[in-house]
Write an enzyme that holds these catalytic residues in place. Structure first.
Site, short mmCIF file in Angstrom:
data_model
loop_
_atom_site.label_atom_id
_atom_site.label_comp_id
_atom_site.label_asym_id
_atom_site.label_seq_id
_atom_site.Cartn_x
_atom_site.Cartn_y
_atom_site.Cartn_z
N LYS A 22 44.22 46.71 28.97
CA LYS A 22 44.47 45.27 28.81
C LYS A 22 43.36 44.46 29.47
O LYS A 22 42.83 43.52 28.87
CB LYS A 22 45.81 44.91 29.45
CG LYS A 22 46.04 43.42 29.61
CD LYS A 22 47.40 43.12 30.18
CE LYS A 22 47.47 43.00 31.68
NZ LYS A 22 46.81 41.82 32.26
N ASN A 23 43.01 44.82 30.70
CA ASN A 23 42.06 44.00 31.45
C ASN A 23 40.61 44.17 31.00
O ASN A 23 39.72 43.50 31.52
CB ASN A 23 42.18 44.27 32.95
CG ASN A 23 43.44 43.65 33.52
OD1 ASN A 23 44.15 42.91 32.83
ND2 ASN A 23 43.74 43.95 34.77
N CYS A 117 50.74 31.61 40.38
CA CYS A 117 51.66 32.43 39.61
C CYS A 117 52.53 33.19 40.61
O CYS A 117 52.40 32.98 41.82
CB CYS A 117 50.91 33.39 38.71
SG CYS A 117 50.03 34.65 39.59
N ARG A 122 46.08 31.98 43.54
CA ARG A 122 45.04 32.37 42.58
C ARG A 122 44.14 31.23 42.09
O ARG A 122 44.16 30.85 40.92
CB ARG A 122 45.68 33.08 41.39
CG ARG A 122 46.42 34.32 41.80
CD ARG A 122 47.00 35.05 40.64
NE ARG A 122 46.06 35.92 39.96
CZ ARG A 122 46.39 36.76 39.00
NH1 ARG A 122 47.63 36.84 38.60
NH2 ARG A 122 45.48 37.52 38.43
N ASP A 125 38.08 28.63 42.06
CA ASP A 125 36.93 27.93 42.65
C ASP A 125 35.63 28.72 42.51
O ASP A 125 34.56 28.13 42.29
CB ASP A 125 37.20 27.63 44.13
CG ASP A 125 37.55 28.89 44.92
OD1 ASP A 125 38.52 29.56 44.53
OD2 ASP A 125 36.84 29.22 45.88
N ASP A 307 46.98 46.48 41.36
CA ASP A 307 47.84 46.62 40.18
C ASP A 307 48.64 47.92 40.17
O ASP A 307 49.48 48.13 39.28
CB ASP A 307 47.00 46.51 38.89
CG ASP A 307 46.60 45.08 38.59
OD1 ASP A 307 47.08 44.16 39.29
OD2 ASP A 307 45.80 44.86 37.66
N ARG A 399 53.86 42.25 28.38
CA ARG A 399 52.51 41.67 28.53
C ARG A 399 51.49 42.77 28.79
O ARG A 399 50.31 42.58 28.47
CB ARG A 399 52.48 40.70 29.72
CG ARG A 399 53.20 39.40 29.48
CD ARG A 399 52.92 38.45 30.62
NE ARG A 399 51.51 38.54 30.98
CZ ARG A 399 51.04 38.50 32.23
NH1 ARG A 399 51.85 38.35 33.24
NH2 ARG A 399 49.75 38.59 32.46
C1 UD1 Z 1 42.18 40.56 37.83
C2 UD1 Z 1 43.12 41.33 36.96
C3 UD1 Z 1 44.44 41.57 37.68
C4 UD1 Z 1 44.20 42.21 39.04
C5 UD1 Z 1 43.16 41.43 39.84
C6 UD1 Z 1 42.74 42.13 41.13
C7 UD1 Z 1 42.44 40.67 34.73
C8 UD1 Z 1 42.78 39.92 33.48
N1 UD1 Z 1 43.34 40.59 35.72
O1 UD1 Z 1 42.78 39.29 38.07
O2 UD1 Z 1 45.24 42.42 36.89
O3 UD1 Z 1 45.40 42.23 39.78
O4 UD1 Z 1 41.96 41.25 39.04
O5 UD1 Z 1 42.26 43.39 40.85
O6 UD1 Z 1 41.45 41.34 34.81
N2 UD1 Z 1 40.27 34.23 44.13
C9 UD1 Z 1 39.86 33.05 44.73
N3 UD1 Z 1 39.02 32.22 44.03
C10 UD1 Z 1 38.58 32.51 42.77
C11 UD1 Z 1 38.99 33.72 42.18
C12 UD1 Z 1 39.85 34.56 42.88
O7 UD1 Z 1 40.24 32.74 45.86
O8 UD1 Z 1 37.84 31.71 42.20
C13 UD1 Z 1 41.15 35.16 44.88
C14 UD1 Z 1 42.50 35.40 44.22
O9 UD1 Z 1 43.43 34.40 44.55
C15 UD1 Z 1 42.86 36.78 44.76
C16 UD1 Z 1 41.50 37.47 44.87
O10 UD1 Z 1 40.54 36.45 44.87
O11 UD1 Z 1 43.43 36.65 46.04
C17 UD1 Z 1 41.17 38.44 43.76
O12 UD1 Z 1 41.45 37.82 42.52
P1 UD1 Z 1 40.67 38.15 41.17
O13 UD1 Z 1 39.89 39.40 41.32
O14 UD1 Z 1 39.98 36.93 40.70
O15 UD1 Z 1 41.88 38.43 40.19
P2 UD1 Z 1 41.89 38.10 38.65
O16 UD1 Z 1 40.51 38.23 38.13
O17 UD1 Z 1 42.65 36.85 38.39
#
Ligand code: UD1
Length: 422
Positions: A22-23, A117, A122, A125, A307, A399
């Site tokens: 999926k990812n 969520c 999440r 930035d 995950d 999902r």
């Molecule tokens: C992706 C995966 C999700 C997985 C996660 C962590 C997809 C579609 N989803 O989610 O299944 O659980 O990686 O392996 O690939 N953060 C910030 N600022 C940002 C971006 C992230 O503070 O701009 C923080 C998030 O709140 C979180 C951490 O960074 O605490 C990691 O998040 P991130 O790796 O971005 O997760 P996703 O990409 O949303």
């Protein structure tokens, strides 16, 4: 809303095939917006999130054709709408993945902020900061990210403050058509990031270093067509391995990639499982034994994936001894704990650590799914529990897991989907 009914306490045995990840599928479908030429993507999992991203691209003017084997042909030559509405983004945060491609190819994007969520706040930035560094003008107005650029984005060096998977992917996609070279330092090393880079390179992008913490992208003027096969889902693989481990069973997982599951396989071995692997298969055999409790701390790849945290928590509930699970990636990812406790699990929460003392048998109970992986942990607990477990709100599972009840039935589980009456 559909629910699952499980009659547990049956050791699972047999073989199961893993679907496309999926990812990886979600960013790859989003990335097809970058090319004006037709693109064919194979091994797409049949999931609700995939349907969501297909309708998102469809609303933008792309044409997407699915064949009976769920291979997708995307033609984004006529995209004329650069808008990702709140109604879709709120159902799937990964919709943010259209931001980079839209800005990179069309110089314009209007994407709803995903918001928080169930598992944490999440923010995005890091995505926005990097795109600004590449020359984009970004305003956040009325809950929408309004991004614009005059001409092409400009390549630059970006140092991510934290490791973010979709953040790295968004920047990589935006940089593909930028002018000059972009370097992403402290990039996410997840296999799905590498898969996205391989897909983009198939279409003519120039990306090196994906899968390491430094990714370098040399901008090109245009992408072409190509065919790509999405990598197998490592989290689905880990979930079926847990299903065998928690029921003291034996399973062969086919069409998977053991080389991207090192941290997970090591934990199963620590739990007492006998693991064998080939290029595209894994077997796990508990030899009828009770699992041993394991300690886990989640972190970005190649460490233990967040995950898989909820599924391993389910395993610890029936294991011998006490295991500690620390969640470092998301701040609120223990929603499954309360539900597992309803089945008798002995779990103590201390900040971001869950201390679980295994008991002999869980007892079936009605439970409620709160997010995707939490729901998987409840299904797993139900498979090990005595009596009947029901898992409500399984749209969360749909999902991310393709035909979960069929695949588990194939392994001998007594599991049934009860369609909703409304
Ligand atoms: C992706 C995966 C999700 C997985 C996660 C962590 C997809 C579609 N989803 O989610 O299944 O659980 O990686 O392996 O690939 N953060 C910030 N600022 C940002 C971006 C992230 O503070 O701009 C923080 C998030 O709140 C979180 C951490 O960074 O605490 C990691 O998040 P991130 O790796 O971005 O997760 P996703 O990409 O949303």
């Amino acid at each position: 809303m559909d629910k699952l009914i499980i009659h547990g306490n049956i050791p699972l045995q047999g073989e199961v095939r893993i679907s496309g990840a999926k990812n990886a599928a979600l960013p790859i479908i989003a990335a097809s917006l970058l090319s004006p030429a037709p693109v064919r993507i194979c091994n797409i999992p049949h999931l609700h999130d995939v349907t969501t991203i297909i309708s998102l691209l469809g609303q933008m003017g792309a044409s997407l054709t699915l064949d009976e084997r769920f291979n997708i042909e995307v033609n984004a030559s006529n995209v004329n709408c650069f808008h990702a509405p709140y109604e879709l983004v709120r159902t799937m945060r990964a919709s943010i993945l259209v931001l980079g491609p839209l800005l990179g190819r069309f110089g314009e994007a209007d994407v709803s902020l995903p918001g928080g969520c169930a598992i944490g706040t999440r923010p995005v930035d890091q995505h926005l900061k990097a795109l600004q560094a590449m020359g984009a003008d970004i305003q956040v107005e009325n809950g929408y990210i309004k991004a614009k650029t005059k001409g092409r984005l400009q390549g630059t060096t970006i140092v991510m403050d934290i490791v973010t998977v979709t953040g790295t992917e968004n920047i990589m996609m935006a940089a593909v058509l930028a002018e000059g070279q972009t370097a992403i330092l402290n990039a996410a090393r997840e296999p799905e990031v590498e898969d996205l880079a391989n897909f983009l390179n198939t279409l003519g992008a120039k990306i090196t270093g994906a899968g390491t913490s430094t990714i370098v992208i040399d901008g090109v003027k245009e992408l072409g067509s190509g065919t790509y096969h999405v990598l197998p889902d490592r989290i689905e693989t880990g979930t079926y391995l847990t299903a065998a481990a928690i029921t003291r069973g034996r399973v062969k997982i086919k069409d998977t990639r053991p080389d991207i599951l090192d941290s997970v396989l090591l934990k199963f071995e620590e739990a007492g499982a006998h693991i064998s692997t080939g290029t595209d298969w894994i077997t796990l055999d508990m030899k009828g034994n009770r699992p041993r409790a394991i300690n886990i701390s989640t972190a970005p790849y190649p460490a233990f994936p967040t995950d898989m945290q909820a599924q391993m928590m389910a395993l610890n509930t029936v294991a011998e001894g006490t295991g500690m699970i620390t969640e470092t990636v998301f701040e609120n990812r223990f929603m499954h704990v309360q539900e597992l406790q309803r089945m008798g699990a002995q779990i103590l929460l201390k900040g971001n650590t869950a201390i679980c003392t295994g008991i002999d048998k869980l007892l079936g109970a009605p439970t409620m799914a709160t997010d995707l992986r939490a729901s998987a942990s409840l299904v797993l607990a139900g498979l090990a529990a005595e009596g009947e477990t029901s898992v409500h709100r399984i749209y969360h599972i749909d999902r991310g897991y393709e035909r979960i009840e069929e695949k588990l039935s194939q392994l001998g589980a007594r599991i049934q989907r009860i369609p909703s009456k409304d």
